[in-house]
Design an enzyme around this catalytic site. Structure first.
Site, short mmCIF file in Angstrom:
data_model
loop_
_atom_site.label_atom_id
_atom_site.label_comp_id
_atom_site.label_asym_id
_atom_site.label_seq_id
_atom_site.Cartn_x
_atom_site.Cartn_y
_atom_site.Cartn_z
N LYS A 1 0.84 -1.20 0.00
CA LYS A 1 0.00 0.00 0.00
C LYS A 1 0.87 1.24 0.00
O LYS A 1 1.74 1.41 0.87
CB LYS A 1 -0.90 0.03 1.24
CG LYS A 1 -2.16 -0.79 1.07
CD LYS A 1 -2.93 -0.87 2.35
CE LYS A 1 -4.16 0.00 2.35
NZ LYS A 1 -5.01 -0.26 3.55
O1 G3P Z 1 -9.58 0.18 4.40
C1 G3P Z 1 -9.27 1.41 4.96
C2 G3P Z 1 -9.90 1.50 6.28
O2 G3P Z 1 -9.22 0.73 7.22
C3 G3P Z 1 -10.13 2.87 6.77
O3 G3P Z 1 -11.33 2.81 7.43
O4 G3P Z 1 -13.01 3.42 9.03
O5 G3P Z 1 -10.65 4.22 9.33
O6 G3P Z 1 -12.08 5.17 7.55
P1 G3P Z 1 -11.79 3.97 8.39
#
Ligand code: G3P
Length: 288
Positions: free
Chosen positions: A113
């Site tokens: 990533k």
């Molecule tokens: O896949 C990316 C994810 O982990 C981010 O999620 O909920 O932190 O926006 P969030």
């Protein structure tokens, strides 16, 4: 087993191998897993070490991350495991290359990533030309998606994932699912070498609508995948309607896919904020 009528590949979004085990057993399959620094910071074993007063160096945390990724990889050897470089908005390309090449030796099924910054795009261009697989993360605009597409043109399908984040757009009143629709529509007119991996999935409705749209891949927290198992892995019918509530749609932009990648406007405040959060979460683990 995977439902017959599903086009989308299913990933778990988690830094905890126990969740991999749990979801694998509930679904009977898993196509991959995504991790990031914030998810590793939430790993229960690591949190336990820290609350027991263990002092950890940056090398210790990195080794812990490596161990987690290896454990996950062993459980889904046919799948893909995303491993994220440590980077902020200023990290130069050389630093990303060193980390990416090292992380790619950890497991045989990695997607590395990288953030969508100028350096991240250049790193993606170089690394994919060496045969490495990448997952370009923190995507919040079609311009960013187009830049990823151009920077990796010619790379074979399966080697480049693009992660548009849904929930973080929702957080500011913008309909993250409308952004997924826009990138999905933009790539429908492309050569298909970049696969859309819907990320920052926060609700069961986000997940359902991703399946309805038939995006290439979706990554979701364990809680949502377990909920899907409880619903017998249903795939929404053609009549399914997503309720965006009071959120504003992002308008589709007619972005051409044949410029030089440096010509796209890749800046987005949420990308910068996302990088700052990853760095802060990671650094919070390191003993001072
Ligand atoms: O896949 C990316 C994810 O982990 C981010 O999620 O909920 O932190 O926006 P969030």
């Amino acid at each position: 087993m995977r439902p017959q009528n599903i086009k989308t590949r299913i990933f778990l979004d988690s830094g905890d191998p126990q969740e991999t085990k749990q979801v694998l057993s509930a679904l009977g399959f898993l196509d991959g897993q995504t991790t990031n620094p914030s998810l590793i910071a939430k790993n229960p074993e690591l949190k336990n070490k820290l609350s027991n007063g263990e002092r950890l160096s940056s090398e210790d945390i990195n080794n812990f991350y490596k161990g987690v990724v290896q454990e996950i990889s062993r459980m889904i050897p046919q799948g893909s495991v995303s491993v994220e470089v440590y980077a902020d908005a200023e990290t130069p390309v050389e630093e990303m290359l060193v980390q990416a090449r090292e992380m790619n030796t950890w497991i045989p099924n990695a997607h590395i990533k990288l953030p969508i910054t100028a350096s991240g795009l250049e790193a993606a261009h170089i690394l994919t030309s060496e045969g490495m697989r990448v997952n370009m993360t923190l995507c919040f605009s079609q311009q960013q998606a187009a830049a990823v597409y151009v920077a990796t043109r010619g790379v074979k399908k399966g080697d480049v994932f693009l992660s548009p984040f849904i929930g973080r757009l929702d957080d500011q009143g913008e309909n993250g699912m409308s952004f997924i629709e826009n990138v999905h529509a933009m790539f429908a007119k492309s050569d298909g070498h970049v696969e859309l991996l819907a990320a920052s999935v926060r609700t069961y409705e986000h997940f359902e609508y991703c399946l309805k749209l038939g995006v290439d891949l979706v990554t979701a927290p364990a809680k949502i995948l377990l909920q899907w198992a409880e619903h017998a892995m249903e795939v929404p019918s053609d009549g399914y309607m997503y309720d965006k509530g009071i959120m504003k749609d992002l308008l589709y932009e007619d972005v051409v896919l044949d410029k030089k990648w440096g010509e796209y406007d890749i800046h987005h405040d949420l990308t910068d904020a996302g990088l700052a959060k990853f760095v802060a979460d990671w650094n919070s683990l390191i003993s001072k």
